[in-house]
Motif scaffolding. Sequence first.
Motif, mmCIF file in Angstrom:
data_model
loop_
_atom_site.group_PDB
_atom_site.id
_atom_site.type_symbol
_atom_site.label_atom_id
_atom_site.label_comp_id
_atom_site.label_asym_id
_atom_site.label_seq_id
_atom_site.Cartn_x
_atom_site.Cartn_y
_atom_site.Cartn_z
ATOM 1 N N LYS A 258 -8.425 -4.709 1.660
ATOM 2 C CA LYS A 258 -9.139 -5.463 0.634
ATOM 3 C C LYS A 258 -10.567 -5.781 1.079
ATOM 4 N N SER B 242 4.145 -10.452 5.975
ATOM 5 C CA SER B 242 4.574 -9.066 6.216
ATOM 6 C C SER B 242 3.427 -8.244 6.790
ATOM 7 N N VAL B 243 3.801 -7.184 7.505
ATOM 8 C CA VAL B 243 2.800 -6.260 8.048
ATOM 9 C C VAL B 243 1.976 -5.668 6.909
ATOM 10 N N ARG B 244 2.656 -5.382 5.790
ATOM 11 C CA ARG B 244 1.969 -4.803 4.646
ATOM 12 C C ARG B 244 0.888 -5.756 4.134
ATOM 13 N N HIS B 245 1.191 -7.063 4.141
ATOM 14 C CA HIS B 245 0.221 -8.052 3.683
ATOM 15 C C HIS B 245 -0.998 -8.078 4.593
ATOM 16 N N GLY C 248 -1.588 -4.549 11.983
ATOM 17 C CA GLY C 248 -0.159 -4.681 11.723
ATOM 18 C C GLY C 248 0.693 -4.627 12.974
ATOM 19 N N ARG C 249 0.126 -4.178 14.107
ATOM 20 C CA ARG C 249 0.882 -4.071 15.357
ATOM 21 C C ARG C 249 0.609 -5.226 16.316
ATOM 22 N N ALA D 147 -6.483 -1.336 10.111
ATOM 23 C CA ALA D 147 -5.318 -1.942 9.461
ATOM 24 C C ALA D 147 -4.036 -1.647 10.248
ATOM 25 N N TRP D 148 -3.935 -0.425 10.770
ATOM 26 C CA TRP D 148 -2.741 -0.081 11.566
ATOM 27 C C TRP D 148 -2.669 -0.942 12.817
ATOM 28 N N ARG E 187 -2.123 -5.703 6.590
ATOM 29 C CA ARG E 187 -2.901 -4.480 6.425
ATOM 30 C C ARG E 187 -3.627 -4.467 5.084
ATOM 31 N N GLY E 188 -3.029 -5.058 4.085
ATOM 32 C CA GLY E 188 -3.685 -5.157 2.790
ATOM 33 C C GLY E 188 -4.943 -6.006 2.852
#
Length: 884
Positions: A811, A801-804, A873-874, A869-870, A806-807
Amino acid sequence: MTRLLFKLRALFQRAQLDADLRAELEHHQTMQGRRIGLGSSLYWQEEIRSQWTFISIEALLADLKTAARRLRRDRAFTAIAVLTVVLGVGATTAIFTLINGIALRPLPVPAPAQLVRFVLTHLPPTERHWVDGRPVPARERSSVSFPFYQVLTRHDSIFSGFFATAGTGDIHAEYNGIPRQVNFGVVTGSLFEVLGIQPQAGRFFNSSDDIEGGRAGTTWPAVISDRLWTSMFQRSPGAIGATITVDRAPFVIAAVCPPEFKGISPGIDRDLWIPLSSTESVFPLYKWRRQPGVGALRVFARLKPGVTPQQAARFIQGISATVLRETDDPGHNPEASRYWRAMQLETRSGQNGFTPLNSYLEPLTILIAAVAGVLLIAATNLTSLFLARAAARSHELAIRVSLGAPAHRLRRELLLESALIALAGVVAGYAFGQWLSRALQALGSSPTTAVNLDTSFDLHTFAFLAVTLLAVTFIAGLAPAWRAGAATAARLKNKSGSLRLRAALIILQTGLSLALIAGAGIMTASLRSLLAEDTGYDHEQSVFLWPDLFNAGISRERMPRAYQSIAARLRALPEIAGAGWTDLIPLAGGLRSTTIEIPGRDMPLAQRHVFLMNVGDGYLSGAGVALRAGADIEPQSANRPTFIVISESAALHFYGSIHNAIGSRLKLNNAFVQISGVASDAKYHNVREAHPLVIYAPYWLSQTRPGFSLALRYRGSRQTAIAAATRVFQEEAGRLPFLEVRTIQSSLSAAVSRERLLTWLLSSFALLALIISATGLAGLLSFMVEQRRRDFGIRLALGASVRHIRGLILKHSLLLTSAGLGFGALLSYLLRRSLDAYVFAITTADPRVWLGGGVLLLLAAVLAAVSPAWRAGRIDPAPMLRSQ
């Protein structure tokens, strides 16, 4: 020699020599009747050039031009890099120039290294310096009495002359009926001749003018500064011989100092100098010339030609016992005499003069360490920028390595780029630092004393900037240059090493930032506690007024009656709740201490040390200090014992309780007095004092003199009370006096000026360090995202996932910051004692400060990770799959 000159000429006339060489080769071709091949012609040109040029210098100049072209092409990178250096160098330069102006820059006099000053060491235990309200055992005393000076000048075998300076400050001066406050200095007549300076107009007074009583039939001479000559006389030659009045005593202007000489106290510009002997005409109540116990002089001497400071030190050590024995006060008791003779007379370098601004050296030393940390953060951030740029150029550098480019040539190119960045940053940073140092001097000035240090360019500044330039060049450029000179192209293309190095730099930056933020937090909390501390006075409804009644028309003889009349008239007004005179304004820097004797009590000398204030009746009420027991000081009257009031802490210290103190007798200044009352504790010298031992004695115990201040507690508005007091002053004096208004709050604010300046600067540097560290972390994360685009793309294609994704970036940011916090905590623990002298009501280990600093840096880490991070995710996974 001819060949060397020819090579030097070739550096600057290369085009002309190349043209001459080509013409000569063409001439030889024509003479031989055959053509030489092009390759052969170039070969001969290079062979001949190698004979008349410096090959290494030409290669260096060529690399320098290449580096300049690259930086000009990469304008965004260059601007960011130079700005980073400017911020670090500017802050560092500002603090260094202040230290240089106070402690390193010699006086503008001939041969300043030949000047020495005298101090007393091995001081008795009662000799204490009051540092921020705390008694600190004094290491040395720089002031001596006039009899001591007279004895010392008789031992002149290795000295060509002595001079001394006494009390200085603001004084009332008039010319043609126009009054003004000027900063004056009291000096011996030998000052100017020993210093060796020449006047720009007139004749300096000398030792023959500085005699007790003055020359018969003449007026005391005075010397004015170039600044006063300009402002008061518009640089008129008629100033020489003009008469000015100084506290109503006439002086004739004898000379004008050269513009560069502003006194021997760096940072404090003097406007007027008067002979030492004239002070008894200006202040007739001071009979200090014959008092061996009154230490008011700072003594300097000039060594004879050929005498070294080390020889002077040995000579003074040899005569020390003799001088102290001859200057022992006959009024000393055996214990005091023993302490006096146990002291040691020593010499110190006098080439920098002596200034009260020396008290700022310690905080400035702390600040130079802080700004050095900022500069190191800036340099490591610059290293990260160069590493990123080298990584972006890795393909180009790899091709050059494969084609046989020498490693030293690649390293030199990158070091030259960092040197150009550092040079531009140091030059601009010096200009920024000059502006910042002027701003800091304005912040450190008070309404009565302006700080004006000489921060112009000198050899010390040049050496400092040169070291800074080299440090920034090598810190910023060495790692990228070393990697660029790697032996193989494959190693150059491996960017993980660059990433690890940049991560280590981020940890270093974060640790330094934490130390700065924690220091700023500790100082901020301490300053707030200082300003909120209960001083024991009425902050809201009390004010201190200093009227210049003497120059307004009240004679010294009439001054005691005028004090009594003014206080009584003011207390009768409905808007005034209390009024009383004092010789010292609390918390304003004044200090008077003495030792007392209690009948029937055998106490060590160090435990009988007290602060002393000479006050009039009504002072405690006027200042808002509560009376805990007994009676206040009564108005002056004849045929009665003299009563004093002591502080609550003094009553407990000497008598065990307040009530035991009432009615007790003690010996003060060789006279017995009786305690009539006990006042609540009030701060005396500094707000840091815990329990000051204070004696409030009637000012008529000593000789009443001009310069007392009036404590005034009022009802209603302050403006109304001051207006009422001004009317009374004018009616008593005959004309409106110069009036200075002080409040306890303003005195408190001035008393913590060093802490305020240190807090403000540490906070500014901490903020700067935080911004630089955050931008460096953001740059590292952006670089990491670019390096792992394929990895992130494949992860997204496989269902991450994108969230992963970016995480992962977040981190990594938090892990680096946490490692930096650990390093910062260790660094701060090692430096924890550097701020101890400035901390109040807080400890350097206060967990709130460290927790707040850590949270602030973690928030900065989160913000630094937002943009990388943004972008991570893109990332589009399709191109990554096609490349596989």
